[in-house]
Design an enzyme around this catalytic site. Structure first.
Site, PDB file in Angstrom:
ATOM      1  N   GLY A   1       0.824  -1.193   0.000  1.00 31.51           N
ATOM      2  CA  GLY A   1       0.000   0.000   0.000  1.00 31.51           C
ATOM      3  C   GLY A   1       0.858   1.242   0.000  1.00 31.51           C
ATOM      4  O   GLY A   1       1.937   1.264   0.594  1.00 31.51           O
ATOM      5  N   SER A   2       0.381   2.288  -0.684  1.00 33.13           N
ATOM      6  CA  SER A   2       1.118   3.545  -0.768  1.00 33.13           C
ATOM      7  C   SER A   2       0.252   4.671  -0.229  1.00 33.13           C
ATOM      8  O   SER A   2      -0.965   4.677  -0.424  1.00 33.13           O
ATOM      9  CB  SER A   2       1.499   3.827  -2.230  1.00 33.13           C
ATOM     10  OG  SER A   2       2.272   4.995  -2.336  1.00 33.13           O
ATOM     11  N   GLY A   3       0.869   5.648   0.445  1.00 30.77           N
ATOM     12  CA  GLY A   3       0.101   6.752   1.000  1.00 30.77           C
ATOM     13  C   GLY A   3      -0.913   6.234   2.017  1.00 30.77           C
ATOM     14  O   GLY A   3      -0.614   5.368   2.836  1.00 30.77           O
TER      15      GLY A   3
ATOM     16  N   MET B   1       5.674   6.057  -5.598  1.00 27.49           N
ATOM     17  CA  MET B   1       5.095   4.826  -6.135  1.00 27.49           C
ATOM     18  C   MET B   1       3.588   4.823  -5.867  1.00 27.49           C
ATOM     19  O   MET B   1       3.116   4.147  -4.948  1.00 27.49           O
ATOM     20  CB  MET B   1       5.762   3.614  -5.485  1.00 27.49           C
ATOM     21  CG  MET B   1       5.540   2.294  -6.188  1.00 27.49           C
ATOM     22  SD  MET B   1       6.380   0.941  -5.290  1.00 27.49           S
ATOM     23  CE  MET B   1       8.098   1.457  -5.398  1.00 27.49           C
TER      24      MET B   1
END
Length: 435
Positions: free
Chosen positions: A107-109, A247
């Site tokens: 997961g990003s952010g 990303m």
């Protein structure tokens, strides 16, 4: 002129034949492939049936969950609530959790925060949050990320302090080692001038790669002002800015990690050995109809563009396997922001838009055919996916060979970081997660 339904709908058979033709041409004219038999008239080659020995060496598919960077990840959280509900119903286990049916999460952010909530081990040894608790947490706390640096001065300092306290209350002293399954969360490290991927697989090898989860979440949510952090042994120092910049769609990183991590995933040889679920941001209309988008909006547009490119590349890589092995949930022209230049919308309005997005039929990348309209709505995809995950779980229960070998920490901790989230209790989850 609108095309006929037969031309507009994707066909796995057409994709397979097109790919085989392309492979022949590529081999013949680019690499000097010289095999006249391949051009002899014959029936289309069938996929070789797996022998008993190959079945024994491939006990199951690796299940990957990827969550894009987003302002609040409400579409992803609501999708996981729908999926978890279906898994509970189909499995007959009301206590079933998302982490029980996936082997790795990325997961990003805010998507990284959501993955951490669902895959961190709680005091009872089970996932820290259910999907419903995680959605309630995001609704209650609002946007926990400031990846575009919209807040300035005093407001930025207050926001960062508030977010840090929230993460501390939720995750306590848990580190990457304390996740139930492999976890990947990206950021951009200003110290090295390159993207950095927080990884449980690295964390169990050495304390130098182990970080407090609350600080990992802060790092992937950081804005233009870097978040400085150290590993649990104090040897590694990172100056992180948001994962949404480095990303925005971590699905490709997760796939690469699985295919090259033979210690934990020894049977993953290609995309046909994977089931990938990629959850989009739900922020297509981020410009909000403004004639001149702000710098923050331009950053979001760039991030969504990168995320879409990753989606297209993965869809083409899966070829004929994309229907059952690659599921992408994304909005189609309806986001979670108001039409008046990015002003916040109410919780009720957000939930209404989420339901609208779940009922949409999205565009999908099809080999040599551009993007076509999906046959299924997002909600139908999630229901079908639940069935596939249940089948995979049943297959594993009948196999004598484990599909995944999760790394265990081999060395004792050399820092004061604890091995469990002792400060987070059920009452804490409820107080933070209930709207």
């Amino acid at each position: 002129m609108a095309g006929s339904p037969s031309l507009m709908e994707p066909s796995s058979d057409t994709d397979k034949l097109s790919y085989e033709i392309f492979t022949i041409l590529e081999s013949k004219f680019l690499f000097g492939y010289d095999d006249s038999k391949i051009f002899l008239p014959s029936s289309a080659p069938e996929t070789p049936a797996k022998t008993p020995s190959s079945l024994e060496s491939s006990p199951g598919k690796i299940r990957i969950l990827s969550i894009d960077a987003s302002t609040d990840s409400l579409l992803a959280a609501a999708s996981l609530v729908r999926l978890e509900s279906s898994l509970c119903r189909l499995s007959g286990d009301p206590a079933a959790r998302i982490a029980d049916f996936f082997d790795i999460a990325a997961g990003s952010g805010t998507g990284g925060v959501l993955a951490a909530l669902l895959f961190t081990r709680g005091p009872d040894g089970r996932p820290l949050f259910s999907a419903d608790d995680a959605l309630c947490f995001l609704l209650k706390t609002g946007a926990v990320c400031d990846s575009t640096g919209e807040r300035k001065g005093l407001f930025r300092r207050i926001f960062r302090r508030s977010v840090g306290m929230t993460f501390r209350k939720v995750f306590g002293n848990a580190t990457l080692r304390d996740t139930l399954k492999p976890l990947l969360i990206p950021c951009y490290d200003l110290t090295s001038g390159a993207p950095f991927l927080f990884s449980r697989a690295d964390a169990v090898e050495a304390d130098t790669y182990d970080f407090l989860i609350r600080e990992v979440c802060t790092a992937t949510c950081a804005g233009r002002v870097a978040s400085e952090m150290r590993s649990v042994d104090g040897r590694a120092c990172i100056a992180a800015v948001g994962g949404g910049v480095a990303m925005p769609n971590p699905a490709a990183a997760a796939i690469t990690h699985v295919l090259h991590n033979k210690q934990e995933f020894p049977f993953a040889a290609g995309v046909d050995d994977l089931i990938v679920v990629s959850l989009g941001s739900g922020e297509q209309d981020i410009a909000g109809g403004c004639a001149t988008p702000s710098t923050a909006e331009v950053v979001r547009i760039a991030g969504n563009g990168m995320a879409d490119m990753v989606d297209q590349a993965i869809a083409l890589a899966f070829r004929q396997h994309r229907i059952n092995n690659y599921v992408r949930i994304q909005a189609n022209g309806v986001g979670l922001r108001s039409p008046k230049c990015s002003k916040a919308v109410s919780r009720e309005a957000k939930m209404m838009r989420i339901e609208e997005m779940l009922s949409q039929r999205n565009g999908e990348t099809v080999l040599f055919q551009g993007r076509k309209v999906s046959k299924e709505t997002n909600a139908e995809k999630l229901e079908r996916l639940a069935g596939e995950l249940i089948k995979e779980q049943d297959k594993r229960s009948r196999s004598s060979i484990p599909t995944v070998f999760i790394k265990q920490a081999l060395t004792p901790r050399t820092s004061s970081a604890t091995t469990a989230t002792t400060t987070t209790t059920t009452s804490t989850r409820r107080s933070l997660g209930s709207p």
